[in-house]
Motif scaffolding. Structure first.
Motif, PDB file in Angstrom:
ATOM      1  N   GLU A  47     -40.982  -5.369  37.146  1.00  0.00           N
ATOM      2  CA  GLU A  47     -40.377  -6.187  36.095  1.00  0.00           C
ATOM      3  C   GLU A  47     -40.290  -5.463  34.759  1.00  0.00           C
ATOM      4  O   GLU A  47     -39.269  -5.512  34.067  1.00  0.00           O
ATOM      5  N   ASP A  48     -41.346  -4.767  34.353  1.00  0.00           N
ATOM      6  CA  ASP A  48     -41.372  -4.105  33.044  1.00  0.00           C
ATOM      7  C   ASP A  48     -41.214  -2.592  33.142  1.00  0.00           C
ATOM      8  O   ASP A  48     -41.483  -1.866  32.190  1.00  0.00           O
ATOM      9  N   GLU A  49     -40.742  -2.131  34.275  1.00  0.00           N
ATOM     10  CA  GLU A  49     -40.659  -0.688  34.518  1.00  0.00           C
ATOM     11  C   GLU A  49     -39.558  -0.049  33.671  1.00  0.00           C
ATOM     12  O   GLU A  49     -38.443  -0.555  33.566  1.00  0.00           O
ATOM     13  N   LYS A  50     -39.892   1.110  33.065  1.00  0.00           N
ATOM     14  CA  LYS A  50     -38.929   1.887  32.296  1.00  0.00           C
ATOM     15  C   LYS A  50     -38.690   3.214  33.005  1.00  0.00           C
ATOM     16  O   LYS A  50     -39.568   3.729  33.695  1.00  0.00           O
ATOM     17  N   LEU A  51     -37.481   3.791  32.794  1.00  0.00           N
ATOM     18  CA  LEU A  51     -37.085   4.964  33.555  1.00  0.00           C
ATOM     19  C   LEU A  51     -36.475   6.041  32.672  1.00  0.00           C
ATOM     20  O   LEU A  51     -35.488   5.792  31.971  1.00  0.00           O
ATOM     21  N   ILE A  52     -37.076   7.220  32.679  1.00  0.00           N
ATOM     22  CA  ILE A  52     -36.399   8.435  32.212  1.00  0.00           C
ATOM     23  C   ILE A  52     -35.625   8.932  33.410  1.00  0.00           C
ATOM     24  O   ILE A  52     -36.198   9.172  34.473  1.00  0.00           O
ATOM     25  N   ALA A  53     -34.298   9.101  33.280  1.00  0.00           N
ATOM     26  CA  ALA A  53     -33.507   9.331  34.486  1.00  0.00           C
ATOM     27  C   ALA A  53     -32.159   9.962  34.167  1.00  0.00           C
ATOM     28  O   ALA A  53     -31.598   9.750  33.098  1.00  0.00           O
ATOM     29  N   GLY A  54     -31.661  10.724  35.139  1.00  0.00           N
ATOM     30  CA  GLY A  54     -30.268  11.141  35.109  1.00  0.00           C
ATOM     31  C   GLY A  54     -29.951  12.415  34.372  1.00  0.00           C
ATOM     32  O   GLY A  54     -28.812  12.859  34.377  1.00  0.00           O
ATOM     33  N   GLY A  55     -30.945  13.003  33.675  1.00  0.00           N
ATOM     34  CA  GLY A  55     -30.662  14.246  32.975  1.00  0.00           C
ATOM     35  C   GLY A  55     -29.791  14.034  31.761  1.00  0.00           C
ATOM     36  O   GLY A  55     -30.063  13.171  30.921  1.00  0.00           O
ATOM     37  N   GLN A  56     -28.725  14.822  31.658  1.00  0.00           N
ATOM     38  CA  GLN A  56     -27.858  14.767  30.467  1.00  0.00           C
ATOM     39  C   GLN A  56     -27.028  13.484  30.452  1.00  0.00           C
ATOM     40  O   GLN A  56     -26.052  13.348  31.184  1.00  0.00           O
ATOM     41  N   ARG A  57     -27.413  12.574  29.626  1.00  0.00           N
ATOM     42  CA  ARG A  57     -26.665  11.350  29.334  1.00  0.00           C
ATOM     43  C   ARG A  57     -27.056  10.954  27.913  1.00  0.00           C
ATOM     44  O   ARG A  57     -28.139  11.282  27.445  1.00  0.00           O
ATOM     45  N   VAL A  58     -26.193  10.231  27.225  1.00  0.00           N
ATOM     46  CA  VAL A  58     -26.538   9.717  25.902  1.00  0.00           C
ATOM     47  C   VAL A  58     -26.520   8.204  26.003  1.00  0.00           C
ATOM     48  O   VAL A  58     -25.489   7.549  25.818  1.00  0.00           O
ATOM     49  N   LEU A  59     -27.683   7.635  26.335  1.00  0.00           N
ATOM     50  CA  LEU A  59     -27.787   6.203  26.616  1.00  0.00           C
ATOM     51  C   LEU A  59     -29.067   5.599  26.057  1.00  0.00           C
ATOM     52  O   LEU A  59     -29.299   4.404  26.217  1.00  0.00           O
ATOM     53  N   GLY A  60     -29.908   6.401  25.408  1.00  0.00           N
ATOM     54  CA  GLY A  60     -31.245   5.971  25.043  1.00  0.00           C
ATOM     55  C   GLY A  60     -32.245   6.536  26.033  1.00  0.00           C
ATOM     56  O   GLY A  60     -31.894   6.967  27.139  1.00  0.00           O
ATOM     57  N   MET A  61     -33.508   6.526  25.652  1.00  0.00           N
ATOM     58  CA  MET A  61     -34.522   7.128  26.508  1.00  0.00           C
ATOM     59  C   MET A  61     -34.771   6.322  27.779  1.00  0.00           C
ATOM     60  O   MET A  61     -34.998   6.894  28.847  1.00  0.00           O
ATOM     61  N   ASP A  62     -34.766   4.998  27.698  1.00  0.00           N
ATOM     62  CA  ASP A  62     -34.955   4.164  28.896  1.00  0.00           C
ATOM     63  C   ASP A  62     -33.596   3.943  29.529  1.00  0.00           C
ATOM     64  O   ASP A  62     -32.735   3.258  28.979  1.00  0.00           O
ATOM     65  N   ARG A  63     -33.401   4.513  30.715  1.00  0.00           N
ATOM     66  CA  ARG A  63     -32.093   4.456  31.366  1.00  0.00           C
ATOM     67  C   ARG A  63     -31.964   3.256  32.323  1.00  0.00           C
ATOM     68  O   ARG A  63     -30.941   3.127  33.008  1.00  0.00           O
ATOM     69  N   ARG A  64     -32.980   2.422  32.369  1.00  0.00           N
ATOM     70  CA  ARG A  64     -32.894   1.262  33.258  1.00  0.00           C
ATOM     71  C   ARG A  64     -31.748   0.347  32.821  1.00  0.00           C
ATOM     72  O   ARG A  64     -31.493   0.140  31.640  1.00  0.00           O
ATOM     73  N   GLY A  65     -31.055  -0.203  33.819  1.00  0.00           N
ATOM     74  CA  GLY A  65     -29.941  -1.094  33.542  1.00  0.00           C
ATOM     75  C   GLY A  65     -28.585  -0.405  33.580  1.00  0.00           C
ATOM     76  O   GLY A  65     -27.554  -1.050  33.387  1.00  0.00           O
ATOM     77  N   ARG A 115     -18.632  18.539  16.527  1.00  0.00           N
ATOM     78  CA  ARG A 115     -19.173  19.123  15.307  1.00  0.00           C
ATOM     79  C   ARG A 115     -19.180  18.025  14.238  1.00  0.00           C
ATOM     80  O   ARG A 115     -18.313  17.961  13.364  1.00  0.00           O
ATOM     81  N   SER A 116     -20.192  17.162  14.331  1.00  0.00           N
ATOM     82  CA  SER A 116     -20.251  15.989  13.461  1.00  0.00           C
ATOM     83  C   SER A 116     -21.668  15.435  13.460  1.00  0.00           C
ATOM     84  O   SER A 116     -22.507  15.815  14.281  1.00  0.00           O
ATOM     85  N   TRP A 117     -21.955  14.516  12.543  1.00  0.00           N
ATOM     86  CA  TRP A 117     -23.246  13.835  12.540  1.00  0.00           C
ATOM     87  C   TRP A 117     -23.451  13.090  13.854  1.00  0.00           C
ATOM     88  O   TRP A 117     -24.572  13.046  14.384  1.00  0.00           O
ATOM     89  N   GLY A 118     -22.377  12.520  14.401  1.00  0.00           N
ATOM     90  CA  GLY A 118     -22.487  11.833  15.685  1.00  0.00           C
ATOM     91  C   GLY A 118     -22.875  12.760  16.808  1.00  0.00           C
ATOM     92  O   GLY A 118     -23.557  12.363  17.759  1.00  0.00           O
ATOM     93  N   GLY A 119     -22.446  14.020  16.743  1.00  0.00           N
ATOM     94  CA  GLY A 119     -22.846  14.997  17.740  1.00  0.00           C
ATOM     95  C   GLY A 119     -24.292  15.428  17.603  1.00  0.00           C
ATOM     96  O   GLY A 119     -24.966  15.716  18.597  1.00  0.00           O
ATOM     97  N   LEU A 120     -24.787  15.467  16.369  1.00  0.00           N
ATOM     98  CA  LEU A 120     -26.174  15.854  16.125  1.00  0.00           C
ATOM     99  C   LEU A 120     -27.157  14.783  16.602  1.00  0.00           C
ATOM    100  O   LEU A 120     -28.217  15.096  17.159  1.00  0.00           O
ATOM    101  N   LYS A 121     -26.822  13.526  16.414  1.00  0.00           N
ATOM    102  CA  LYS A 121     -27.770  12.434  16.655  1.00  0.00           C
ATOM    103  C   LYS A 121     -28.389  12.423  18.052  1.00  0.00           C
ATOM    104  O   LYS A 121     -29.596  12.187  18.195  1.00  0.00           O
ATOM    105  N   PRO A 122     -27.650  12.672  19.138  1.00  0.00           N
ATOM    106  CA  PRO A 122     -28.275  12.527  20.470  1.00  0.00           C
ATOM    107  C   PRO A 122     -28.985  13.766  20.981  1.00  0.00           C
ATOM    108  O   PRO A 122     -29.487  13.752  22.120  1.00  0.00           O
TER     109      PRO A 122
END
Length: 767
Positions: A95-113, A434-441
């Motif tokens: 129920e409360d399980e969190k997942l680091i998963a999938g390698g290169q993705r920009v989705l947040g650290m918990d990839r569940r859902g 090449r932007s602030w949006g590119g730096l953030k993740p």
């Protein structure tokens, strides 16, 4: 079902019908053996027991569950499935399980859902969201303390509770119907360090990179001539900005972007004396890296050779090269899965290495273009797609090992599979905006990859593409500041805006010169992180969760991180800010700039300028610095600067310094290194610090060197005596006061066990 114990904490599970085709594993290190598990067979249960992992098979109704120290980690929901054109595995999710998963993705650290494609693919100009990128991994780590690998390189998907909230499903169109479970618990609690160690013990550990890989790279898309590169190197030296390598993009083999890919040899019109240039750079301690791609254009000089050698992937007849159009021209693709393709490709690399090139950049290895009706030696394009970069890296590693057994391989690539790190692969995060949006993740991307074994993942510093209308000086500075605390320091971009700081204004140069020099000063610390990664799998960049594994809220933290054990870093990723809100992890922390002391587990509003970002050092840390900033291939460690961050609440502390010659491939395996253990103990006004060297040493280890020792948070007025004990001989040491409440002293060291005793004239040293 076939259960194969890989270690006392990992089991491979394969579903294979009798007489069905066997698929090789890409994820499992071939050097991994098997481990002894006990077997208990009762009326309705089979129990396989290893030291850290237990597998319980229920006979009716059939089910498989995995336990770590008797704690349920994972179990089948309905288990394996296979239908026409689709196969996979289904597990239950807590129920409360969190997942680091999938390698290169920009989705947040918990990839569940999320439901994530398993198909490596370019994502040009990405910013703050991407669910499919260059280096997807069919693997995850769970907050429950287990790792899971879907050991299948075919096109597929991983559904992390997206379609059904309590179901984890891996699926693929073909390939190996197998998975690997890894346990990582200590004292019945999740231990992420142990989990990563167990994970990389079976997928492989990253070999030590050459020392120069930790220096500054001159790189752009791209240098167009030998004279241009010579001028760039000279300008770095004139401006006193350290440099260790130059990276040559596709213009080294042709004058234009299109029409020349696959030549894999110098365009002599623009590079008339390339071999001399490479040697001239080496004499300055600067290495050369060149780009290569697996696409051979019909217009290239190598097309007919590749066809005649049968080195290219074919059409579905298996007789003719599969030819297709791509941006660079009409091409075929080297079949890195076939013996002919591997041998032909390596012949080209032999020529490149014989010119003196020190490193290889393998680009477009997803592969960027991979028509479905392409046939490789081991399957169709969709069946092997995700393993293409992995197999390419293996081809280079195996052949380089055979032909250059003493030399370390530097291999920059942007796509691979679980376990690619064992072939020395150094990934980057692709064609970022090449932007602030590119730096953030970028923190999130490197943390995710590092947790799953690919610890040298890094970004094109400054951003790669776009932003041509106006140069954002602040964003560029912030990105290159962050880069000091990422695994590889490589600014790279389209040449419409120079990626190198030497071509920017004086203020930018002056700020970044100091940051790049800090990168060089930290080389002994960073190289020790590399040693820890090679021996334990621990990434250089680590989530703050490492400091507080029992705090589930930190699982989602993607803006700050730990650089090794000692540093806490929070990059500045927004424009026009003079303060940054952050939260210090558990511990006692020193502001790197002011040396003010702060208790951890609290939110801070940190003041920053264009010259600084939030940077803290943990109390009890030993930080070895280099006193010089010359190219790292010339580093000898003649003079060391050791900083200890003292606090009376830290009664005992440890640290390490790893040193070798920076270039010999098997220095670790052969004991050709020195590992110095630092130990401190504080009690009632007496601080003791020991230096304990281990290992057999190496040929270039200085017999005698000067150590400059700095102890922070210690007022010289409180110190009544400093004594150095070496080989039962005592020497009195005189110290000097430094700013920010610190003392410094130096002594000669012959690599022998030594002990320092600092006696306070007060009951307590500085609080």
């Amino acid at each position: 079902m076939h259960f194969t114990p890989l270690s006392d904490a990992a089991v491979d599970v394969e579903f294979r019908a009798l007489h069905a085709k066997r698929f090789d594993s890409y994820a499992i290190d071939p050097n991994v053996g098997t481990s002894a598990y006990s077997l208990e067979d009762s009326d309705n249960t089979l129990l396989f027991q290893g030291q850290s992992l237990q597998v319980r098979v229920t006979k009716a109704p059939f089910n498989v569950a995995f336990y770590g120290n008797q704690n349920l980690l994972l179990s089948h929901e309905s288990g394996f499935f296979q239908y026409e054109g689709l196969r996979g595995i289904r597990f239950g999710l807590g129920e409360d399980e969190k997942l680091i998963a999938g390698g290169q993705r920009v989705l947040g650290m918990d990839r569940r859902g999320y439901r994530l494609p398993l198909y490596n693919k370019t994502h040009w100009g990405y910013t703050t969201e991407s669910n499919q990128m260059y280096f997807g991994l069919p693997a995850l780590l769970s907050s429950k303390g287990y790792g899971l690998i879907f050991d299948n390189a075919a096109k597929g998907a991983m559904d992390l509770g997206a379609s059904e909230s309590d179901v984890l499903q891996f699926e693929a169109i073909a390939g190996r119907n197998a998975y690997i479970v890894v346990a990582g618990l200590s004292d019945n609690k999740v231990d992420y360090s142990k989990l990563i160690q167990n994970f990389t013990a079976i997928t492989g550990r990253q070999p030590m990179p050459p020392a120069w890989a930790f220096g500054n790279f001159a790189s752009r898309f791209g240098y167009r001539s030998e004279q241009q590169v010579r001028d760039v190197v000279k300008k770095y030296q004139t401006l006193d900005i350290p440099l260790d390598s130059v990276v040559l993009d596709l213009y080294w083999f042709g004058p234009e972007m299109q029409g020349y890919m696959g030549n894999l040899d110098w365009d002599r019109a623009n590079w008339p004396t390339a071999e001399t240039m490479i040697q001239d750079f080496k004499e300055k301690g600067i290495q050369t890296v060149v780009i290569t791609e697996p696409f051979i254009l019909k217009s290239s000089s190598n097309w007919q050779s590749a066809v005649d050698y049968k080195a290219l992937a074919t059409d579905m007849s298996g007789k003719h090269p599969r030819v297709f159009d791509m941006f660079f021209g009409t091409a075929g693709l080297v079949d890195v899965f076939s013996e002919q393709g591997q041998n032909w490709f390596w012949q080209k690399y032999q020529n490149i290495f014989s010119d003196g090139v020190a490193g290889i950049w393998g680009d477009l290895g997803e592969p960027e273009v991979h028509p479905e009706n392409t046939l490789h030696a081991t399957g169709t394009a969709n069946e092997v797609h995700n393993a293409y970069g992995h197999q390419w890296a293996k081809t280079l590693w195996d052949n380089h090992l055979k032909d250059y057994p003493e030399e370390r391989l530097f291999l920059l690539m942007r796509s691979g599979f679980v376990g690619s790190q064992r072939y020395g692969m150094i990934p980057w995060t692709g064609d970022v905006s090449r932007s602030w949006g590119g730096l953030k993740p970028q923190v999130e991307l490197t943390l995710q990859m590092g947790m799953l074994g690919l610890a040298y993942t890094h970004s094109d510093l400054g951003g790669f593409g776009g932003g041509d209308d106006s140069f954002d000086k602040e964003m560029y500075i912030r990105w290159l500041q962050y880069g000091v605390f990422q695994p590889i320091y490589r600014p790279h971009a389209f040449d419409s805006i120079p990626s190198e700081p030497i071509f920017h204004d004086k203020q930018t140069q002056d700020i970044l010169r100091q940051w790049i020099k800090l990168r060089y000063q930290l080389f002994p610390y960073n190289y020790t992180l590399a040693y820890k990664n090679s021996t334990s799998g621990l990434p250089l960049m680590r989530p703050v969760l490492f400091a507080e594994p029992d705090n589930p809220d930190l699982f989602d933290e993607k803006n700050s991180y730990l650089w090794g054990d000692a540093f806490f870093v929070h990059p500045v990723t927004d424009p026009d800010v003079n303060r940054v809100n952050t939260r210090l992890p558990l511990g006692i922390w020193f502001d790197y700039w002011s040396k003010r002391v702060f208790k951890g587990q609290q939110a801070l509003d940190v003041k920053v300028s264009l010259e600084t970002l939030p940077l803290f050092v943990k109390a009890g840390s030993f930080i070895p610095y280099s006193q010089i900033t010359e190219p790292l291939s010339l580093h000898r460690g003649d003079a060391l600067d050791i900083h200890y961050f003292h606090h009376p609440e830290v009664a005992k502390a440890k640290g390490q310094l790893y040193e070798d010659d920076g270039k010999t491939r098997n220095s670790l395996a052969n004991g050709q290194y020195q590992l110095t253990q630092f130990e401190s103990e504080y009690d009632a006004g007496k601080l003791s610090i020991s230096l304990i060297p281990e290992g057999n040493g190496f040929a270039t280890l200085p017999e005698t060197r000067t150590i400059s020792f700095t102890i922070h948070n210690l007022d010289i007025a409180q110190v009544s005596n400093i004594k150095l004990v070496q080989e039962q001989k005592e020497t009195q040491i005189n110290a000097e006061a430094m700013g920010n409440n610190a003392i410094t002293f130096s002594f000669s060291w012959q690599n022998q066990t030594s002990k320092l005793e600092i006696i306070s004239s007060h009951k307590e040293l500085q609080q």
